[in-house]
Every structure is written in structure tokens, then in C-alpha cells.
Design a protein around this motif. Structure first.
Motif, PDB file in Angstrom:
ATOM      1  N   PHE A 187       6.493  19.525 -15.415  1.00  0.00           N
ATOM      2  CA  PHE A 187       6.046  18.378 -15.848  1.00  0.00           C
ATOM      3  C   PHE A 187       4.414  18.307 -16.558  1.00  0.00           C
ATOM      4  O   PHE A 187       3.880  17.681 -17.328  1.00  0.00           O
ATOM      5  CB  PHE A 187       6.318  16.852 -15.028  1.00  0.00           C
ATOM      6  CG  PHE A 187       5.458  15.696 -15.765  1.00  0.00           C
ATOM      7  CD1 PHE A 187       6.430  15.166 -16.672  1.00  0.00           C
ATOM      8  CD2 PHE A 187       4.404  14.946 -15.573  1.00  0.00           C
ATOM      9  CE1 PHE A 187       5.861  13.961 -17.340  1.00  0.00           C
ATOM     10  CE2 PHE A 187       4.044  13.934 -16.063  1.00  0.00           C
ATOM     11  CZ  PHE A 187       4.740  13.266 -17.025  1.00  0.00           C
ATOM     12  N   GLY A 188       3.689  19.295 -15.499  1.00  0.00           N
ATOM     13  CA  GLY A 188       2.147  19.609 -16.080  1.00  0.00           C
ATOM     14  C   GLY A 188       2.196  20.108 -17.333  1.00  0.00           C
ATOM     15  O   GLY A 188       1.267  19.791 -17.944  1.00  0.00           O
ATOM     16  N   PHE A 189       3.314  20.799 -17.828  1.00  0.00           N
ATOM     17  CA  PHE A 189       3.242  21.575 -19.123  1.00  0.00           C
ATOM     18  C   PHE A 189       3.160  20.172 -20.231  1.00  0.00           C
ATOM     19  O   PHE A 189       2.366  20.323 -21.257  1.00  0.00           O
ATOM     20  CB  PHE A 189       4.359  22.299 -19.271  1.00  0.00           C
ATOM     21  CG  PHE A 189       4.034  23.671 -18.692  1.00  0.00           C
ATOM     22  CD1 PHE A 189       3.348  24.596 -19.126  1.00  0.00           C
ATOM     23  CD2 PHE A 189       4.563  23.551 -17.469  1.00  0.00           C
ATOM     24  CE1 PHE A 189       3.259  25.964 -18.527  1.00  0.00           C
ATOM     25  CE2 PHE A 189       4.434  25.030 -16.575  1.00  0.00           C
ATOM     26  CZ  PHE A 189       3.588  26.136 -17.323  1.00  0.00           C
ATOM     27  N   ILE A 190       3.809  19.335 -19.842  1.00  0.00           N
ATOM     28  CA  ILE A 190       4.136  18.188 -20.801  1.00  0.00           C
ATOM     29  C   ILE A 190       2.712  17.545 -21.004  1.00  0.00           C
ATOM     30  O   ILE A 190       2.193  16.930 -22.016  1.00  0.00           O
ATOM     31  CB  ILE A 190       5.142  17.203 -20.478  1.00  0.00           C
ATOM     32  CG1 ILE A 190       6.400  17.912 -20.571  1.00  0.00           C
ATOM     33  CG2 ILE A 190       5.302  15.876 -21.263  1.00  0.00           C
ATOM     34  CD1 ILE A 190       7.874  17.143 -19.946  1.00  0.00           C
TER      35      ILE A 190
ATOM     36  N   GLY B 292      -0.275  23.148 -16.630  1.00  0.00           N
ATOM     37  CA  GLY B 292       1.103  23.181 -15.941  1.00  0.00           C
ATOM     38  C   GLY B 292       1.123  24.033 -14.839  1.00  0.00           C
ATOM     39  O   GLY B 292       1.848  23.906 -13.987  1.00  0.00           O
ATOM     40  N   ILE B 293       0.438  25.185 -14.644  1.00  0.00           N
ATOM     41  CA  ILE B 293       0.403  26.147 -13.389  1.00  0.00           C
ATOM     42  C   ILE B 293      -0.266  25.276 -12.227  1.00  0.00           C
ATOM     43  O   ILE B 293       0.425  25.422 -11.323  1.00  0.00           O
ATOM     44  CB  ILE B 293      -0.456  27.289 -13.747  1.00  0.00           C
ATOM     45  CG1 ILE B 293       0.444  28.179 -14.815  1.00  0.00           C
ATOM     46  CG2 ILE B 293      -0.365  28.200 -12.369  1.00  0.00           C
ATOM     47  CD1 ILE B 293      -0.105  29.350 -15.091  1.00  0.00           C
ATOM     48  N   PRO B 294      -1.217  24.614 -12.315  1.00  0.00           N
ATOM     49  CA  PRO B 294      -1.650  23.905 -11.124  1.00  0.00           C
ATOM     50  C   PRO B 294      -0.620  22.708 -10.424  1.00  0.00           C
ATOM     51  O   PRO B 294      -0.514  22.347  -9.528  1.00  0.00           O
ATOM     52  CB  PRO B 294      -3.075  23.244 -11.258  1.00  0.00           C
ATOM     53  CG  PRO B 294      -3.695  24.225 -12.608  1.00  0.00           C
ATOM     54  CD  PRO B 294      -2.267  24.487 -13.254  1.00  0.00           C
ATOM     55  N   TYR B 295      -0.233  22.130 -11.648  1.00  0.00           N
ATOM     56  CA  TYR B 295       0.591  20.915 -11.515  1.00  0.00           C
ATOM     57  C   TYR B 295       1.985  21.653 -10.667  1.00  0.00           C
ATOM     58  O   TYR B 295       2.519  21.094  -9.720  1.00  0.00           O
ATOM     59  CB  TYR B 295       1.151  20.346 -12.818  1.00  0.00           C
ATOM     60  CG  TYR B 295       1.886  19.098 -12.490  1.00  0.00           C
ATOM     61  CD1 TYR B 295       1.137  17.988 -12.685  1.00  0.00           C
ATOM     62  CD2 TYR B 295       3.373  18.813 -12.380  1.00  0.00           C
ATOM     63  CE1 TYR B 295       1.664  16.483 -12.458  1.00  0.00           C
ATOM     64  CE2 TYR B 295       3.766  17.711 -12.159  1.00  0.00           C
ATOM     65  CZ  TYR B 295       2.951  16.548 -12.128  1.00  0.00           C
ATOM     66  OH  TYR B 295       3.811  15.506 -11.957  1.00  0.00           O
TER      67      TYR B 295
ATOM     68  N   LEU C 294       5.662  22.318  -6.244  1.00  0.00           N
ATOM     69  CA  LEU C 294       6.213  23.444  -5.209  1.00  0.00           C
ATOM     70  C   LEU C 294       6.041  23.347  -3.810  1.00  0.00           C
ATOM     71  O   LEU C 294       6.892  23.261  -2.864  1.00  0.00           O
ATOM     72  CB  LEU C 294       6.442  24.627  -5.600  1.00  0.00           C
ATOM     73  CG  LEU C 294       6.978  24.804  -7.298  1.00  0.00           C
ATOM     74  CD1 LEU C 294       6.503  26.469  -7.410  1.00  0.00           C
ATOM     75  CD2 LEU C 294       8.502  24.738  -7.171  1.00  0.00           C
ATOM     76  N   ALA C 295       4.565  23.097  -3.558  1.00  0.00           N
ATOM     77  CA  ALA C 295       4.155  22.998  -2.210  1.00  0.00           C
ATOM     78  C   ALA C 295       4.810  21.539  -1.768  1.00  0.00           C
ATOM     79  O   ALA C 295       5.023  21.876  -0.556  1.00  0.00           O
ATOM     80  CB  ALA C 295       2.529  22.933  -2.125  1.00  0.00           C
ATOM     81  N   ALA C 296       4.590  20.617  -2.507  1.00  0.00           N
ATOM     82  CA  ALA C 296       5.316  19.331  -1.892  1.00  0.00           C
ATOM     83  C   ALA C 296       6.534  19.356  -1.331  1.00  0.00           C
ATOM     84  O   ALA C 296       7.120  18.757  -0.477  1.00  0.00           O
ATOM     85  CB  ALA C 296       5.013  18.172  -2.897  1.00  0.00           C
ATOM     86  N   LEU C 297       7.391  20.305  -2.244  1.00  0.00           N
ATOM     87  CA  LEU C 297       8.870  20.424  -1.927  1.00  0.00           C
ATOM     88  C   LEU C 297       9.187  21.212  -0.857  1.00  0.00           C
ATOM     89  O   LEU C 297      10.273  21.537  -0.594  1.00  0.00           O
ATOM     90  CB  LEU C 297       9.482  20.872  -3.261  1.00  0.00           C
ATOM     91  CG  LEU C 297       9.515  19.877  -4.652  1.00  0.00           C
ATOM     92  CD1 LEU C 297      10.014  20.513  -5.746  1.00  0.00           C
ATOM     93  CD2 LEU C 297      10.211  18.647  -4.068  1.00  0.00           C
ATOM     94  N   GLY C 298       7.986  21.971  -0.377  1.00  0.00           N
ATOM     95  CA  GLY C 298       7.977  23.028   0.806  1.00  0.00           C
ATOM     96  C   GLY C 298       8.416  24.265   0.229  1.00  0.00           C
ATOM     97  O   GLY C 298       8.722  25.248   1.210  1.00  0.00           O
ATOM     98  N   SER C 299       7.993  24.743  -0.726  1.00  0.00           N
ATOM     99  CA  SER C 299       7.962  26.153  -1.296  1.00  0.00           C
ATOM    100  C   SER C 299       6.592  26.458  -2.090  1.00  0.00           C
ATOM    101  O   SER C 299       6.513  26.821  -3.333  1.00  0.00           O
ATOM    102  CB  SER C 299       8.962  26.020  -2.552  1.00  0.00           C
ATOM    103  OG  SER C 299      10.301  25.896  -2.004  1.00  0.00           O
TER     104      SER C 299
END
Length: 207
Positions: free
Chosen positions: A106-109, A149-152, A157-162
Motif C-alpha cells: 500500500f505504501g507504493f499507492i 513503498g519500501i519503508p511502508y 512486515l514487522a507488524a505482521l511478525g516478519s
């Protein structure tokens, strides 16, 4: 005076103004809707990847913003995001819902709106008409979505545990897109000067 009454062309016209002539509110609305449609269509040109797919959206954003200019380009990409979040199936894979905010892509959008602002503003300053400036313009435009996009993506991914870290984020969110990005950059940098060359040829033939 009606809402669709003609308004003077701005000093810095863009490609659609040269093609459709005198601006009106009705034309502007239709052009913004057309821009949304183009972005939505190329979003479906997709190569599925994890965590972010490769799509034709960036090319669409560059072409739409250059053709429409700053205000209409930003309106088209903001409208694209708003309609997708509202549930219209216009994001990649014919998806769309408020849940898209939680996707790594979504950050890319969000970045597409910033891209439209930069491309539209510089197109109004005629950067899209000359090959050298067009190369610079669309090279810059190719990078802007990654700045968002990359920071988002890393945050989601960090919030999802990855968590992936900076190196991992670049490995999955930037490196796979280099070849496609170069192709899109080349297409946009060639297409807009050629389009303007065609407009000038038509103007000469009409004289």
C-alpha cells in the motif's frame, strides 16, 4: 456561466490540453476519470511476487500525470486510492477494500500520488517535451514510489511478525523491480516527446 463553461488555458499547458482544446470543468472531470481507468487497467498487468507484486501501475502513473498535469494528475491518483479503499476492485489482482492499508504494497499507492505531483508539475514546465529532460523526469519518477513503498512495506512486515531489516527490504522491495523499472522509464521517456512531436506536426499541417 455554467459549471462546464470554458476557462482560459493555463500558461503551462500539458498534453491533454493540446489535444482536447479549451478546458472546461466537465472535461477535467472526464480526464481525471480516464486517468483513474488507465491506472486501474495497468494495475492488472501483474506478476505476483511476495510481498509486493510487479505491476504496470508505475508506467500508468507517469503517463497519466504527464498528460494531465499537476492538479488533474494528483486528483486522478488520489481518486484511484480513494475508490480502491472504498471497495472498487481497481488495485492489483482486481482487489479493493479498506483492508488494503494493511498490505505491504500500500505504501507504493501512497507514493503514486507524490509521483503524480512531481511529474505533473514538471510536465507543466515542459520537461516531458524534450528527450533529455524527459529522461531525467521519468527517471526521478521511477524512484519516488520506492521512497514511500519500501519503508511502508518494512513497517507492515514487522507488524505482521516478519521483520526484514533495511537490506531485506531492499532485496524484496527494490531489486526485483529494477529491470521492469528501467523498461517503464524508457517507455515513458520515449512516449511523451514523441507525442508532443506528433502534436506539433498536426499543428503545422493545420496551418
Amino acid at each position: 456561466m455554467t459549471a462546464a463553461a470554458a476557462v482560459p488555458l493555463p500558461r503551462r499547458t500539458v498534453l491533454v490540453d493540446a489535444l482536447v482544446g479549451q478546458r472546461t470543468l466537465a472535461k477535467d472531470v472526464l480526464l481525471v476519470l480516464a486517468g483513474i481507468t488507465v491506472v486501474a487497467a495497468l494495475a492488472q498487468a501483474e506478476i505476483p511476487m511476495w510481498p509486493v507484486p510487479i505491476t504496470g501501475q508505475t508506467l500508468a502513473v507517469m503517463l497519466v500525470a504527464a498528460a494531465l498535469g499537476f492538479r488533474r494528475g494528483v486528483a486522478a491518483l488520489a481518486g484511484y486510492m480513494a475508490l480502491g479503499l472504498a471497495g472498487a476492485p481497481i488495485f492489483a489482482g482486481f482487489t479493493g477494500s479498506i483492508a488494503a492499508i494493511g498490505k505491504p504494497s500500500f505504501g507504493f499507492i501512497i507514493g503514486f500520488i507524490a509521483t503524480a505531483a512531481v511529474v505533473g508539475a514538471l510536465a507543466e514546465r515542459r520537461w516531458d517535451r524534450r528527450p533529455v529532460l524527459a529522461i531525467a523526469l521519468f527517471g526521478l519518477a521511477s524512484l519516488i514510489p520506492f521512497a514511500f513503498g519500501i519503508p511502508y512495506m518494512a513497517m507492515v512486515l514487522a507488524a505482521l511478525g516478519s521483520p526484514v531489516g533495511l537490506g531485506g527490504a531492499l532485496a524484496v522491495g527494490f531489486l526485483p523491480f529494477i529491470v521492469g523499472g528501467l523498461v517503464k522509464w524508457a517507455i515513458a521517456a520515449a512516449a511523451l516527446p514523441l507525442a508532443w512531436k506528433g502534436v506539433r506536426a498536426l499543428d503545422r499541417s493545420a496551418d
